[in-house]
Design a protein around this motif. Sequence first.
Motif, PDB file in Angstrom:
ATOM      1  N   PHE A 167       0.772  -1.104   0.189  1.00 29.88           N
ATOM      2  CA  PHE A 167       0.047   0.055   0.030  1.00 29.88           C
ATOM      3  C   PHE A 167       0.784   1.334   0.081  1.00 29.88           C
ATOM      4  CE2 PHE A 167      -3.213  -3.207   0.764  1.00 29.88           C
ATOM      5  CZ  PHE A 167      -4.266  -2.733   0.417  1.00 29.88           C
ATOM      6  N   PRO A 168       2.069   1.299   0.738  1.00 28.39           N
ATOM      7  CA  PRO A 168       2.849   2.657   0.693  1.00 28.39           C
ATOM      8  C   PRO A 168       3.399   3.068  -0.738  1.00 28.39           C
ATOM      9  CG  PRO A 168       3.394   1.244   2.595  1.00 28.39           C
ATOM     10  CD  PRO A 168       2.428   0.420   1.604  1.00 28.39           C
ATOM     11  N   ASP A 169       3.250   1.937  -1.605  1.00 24.10           N
ATOM     12  CA  ASP A 169       3.476   2.300  -3.020  1.00 24.10           C
ATOM     13  C   ASP A 169       2.636   3.043  -3.845  1.00 24.10           C
ATOM     14  OD1 ASP A 169       6.285   0.900  -2.623  1.00 24.10           O
ATOM     15  OD2 ASP A 169       5.077  -1.057  -3.082  1.00 24.10           O
ATOM     16  N   LEU A 170       1.399   3.117  -3.168  1.00 28.54           N
ATOM     17  CA  LEU A 170       0.461   3.933  -4.070  1.00 28.54           C
ATOM     18  C   LEU A 170       0.302   5.317  -4.010  1.00 28.54           C
ATOM     19  CD1 LEU A 170      -2.669   1.574  -3.006  1.00 28.54           C
ATOM     20  CD2 LEU A 170      -1.256   1.541  -5.156  1.00 28.54           C
ATOM     21  N   LYS A 171       1.490   5.769  -3.055  1.00 23.64           N
ATOM     22  CA  LYS A 171       1.551   7.129  -2.804  1.00 23.64           C
ATOM     23  C   LYS A 171       1.541   8.102  -4.213  1.00 23.64           C
ATOM     24  CE  LYS A 171       3.599  10.636  -0.031  1.00 23.64           C
ATOM     25  NZ  LYS A 171       4.757  10.894   1.151  1.00 23.64           N
ATOM     26  N   GLY A 172       0.550   9.141  -4.240  1.00 24.40           N
ATOM     27  CA  GLY A 172       0.336   9.842  -5.547  1.00 24.40           C
ATOM     28  C   GLY A 172       0.072   9.247  -6.798  1.00 24.40           C
ATOM     29  N   LYS A 173      -0.646   8.065  -6.736  1.00 23.19           N
ATOM     30  CA  LYS A 173      -1.088   7.427  -7.844  1.00 23.19           C
ATOM     31  C   LYS A 173      -2.409   7.095  -8.100  1.00 23.19           C
ATOM     32  CE  LYS A 173       3.228   4.898  -8.506  1.00 23.19           C
ATOM     33  NZ  LYS A 173       3.957   5.246  -7.528  1.00 23.19           N
ATOM     34  N   ASN A 174      -3.015   6.676  -9.262  1.00 22.69           N
ATOM     35  CA  ASN A 174      -4.279   6.513  -9.356  1.00 22.69           C
ATOM     36  C   ASN A 174      -4.430   5.183  -8.923  1.00 22.69           C
ATOM     37  OD1 ASN A 174      -4.275   9.003 -10.807  1.00 22.69           O
ATOM     38  ND2 ASN A 174      -4.471   8.097 -12.752  1.00 22.69           N
TER      39      ASN A 174
END
Length: 303
Positions: free
Chosen positions: A143-150
């Motif tokens: 989940f942290p990899d979703l930062k700033g993403k769609n």
Amino acid sequence: MTLSKIALAMCCVGLVAGAAQAQESGTLKKIKDTGVISLGNRESSIPFSFYDNQHNVVGYANDVAMAIVAEVKKELKLPNLKVTQTPITSQNRIPLVQNGTIDIECGSTTNNAERQKQAAFSNTFFIIGTRLLTKEGSGVNDFPDLKGKNVSTTAGTTSERLLREMNQKQSMGMNIISAKDHGEAAITLHQGRTVAFMMDDALLAGERAKFADAKKYKITGTPQSYEAYGCMMRKDDPAFKKVVDKAVAEYQLSGQAKKDYAKWFEQPIKALPGNPNMDFPPSAEMLALWKSPNDNADVQPAK
């Protein structure tokens, strides 16, 4: 006859009358009077509740619903009970149960404390973890990899709530796209409009199975919650819930649940084009559930 025998006889009569009265009220009375039980079904919650190539409702949750129908037929002595199916969405499923349009909904609805204020739930028939579906090589592993993403999810679901809370509390700057159903949310991912689709892991496996290039996608991420799926009914109707719970428990303890699970989650699904295989073996939580049926909403990871 002695006073004790008279009292016992009166007690037995009272119990019989009470049972008859329970059967003649609420949802069971409605079903008996009309000769119809109305089920709510999802249109694209693969492999729980969806339409096959002939537009028939099929899936694991539908198998559970049919076990419930069989028990209701037995309870009410209505072998010719008619079954109707009404398509529902995440947004309208609770109102349709509450207003009597449908008697019970078996699809992919989470039993939780908030929803228990509005409806009742059967014994749990499935346990999931909320995770992510993403393309291999996307750079998204948790989940942290979703930062700033769609990111896509399905409107009106627990996953949408969790995702929005995470976005706000952790200032992640995600652009969350809430689709009307799971199929639409998966399409946004497949078309490259989002980098991930957050939903219940079993539903993610179902959507992945529909992709022609399914092997290019993975289910990943630390589960943000463990949740219990139950069939949803109107509140304050213990007689109907008792019949439903009995049906679900017997379905699991008999071994039929395990057989149907294999049919939908571990074997090619003949009801879908291309006969996709979800490749989704039962979790430790599911194995424990089949041994000990219950309606607990607070699911803990199996040890």
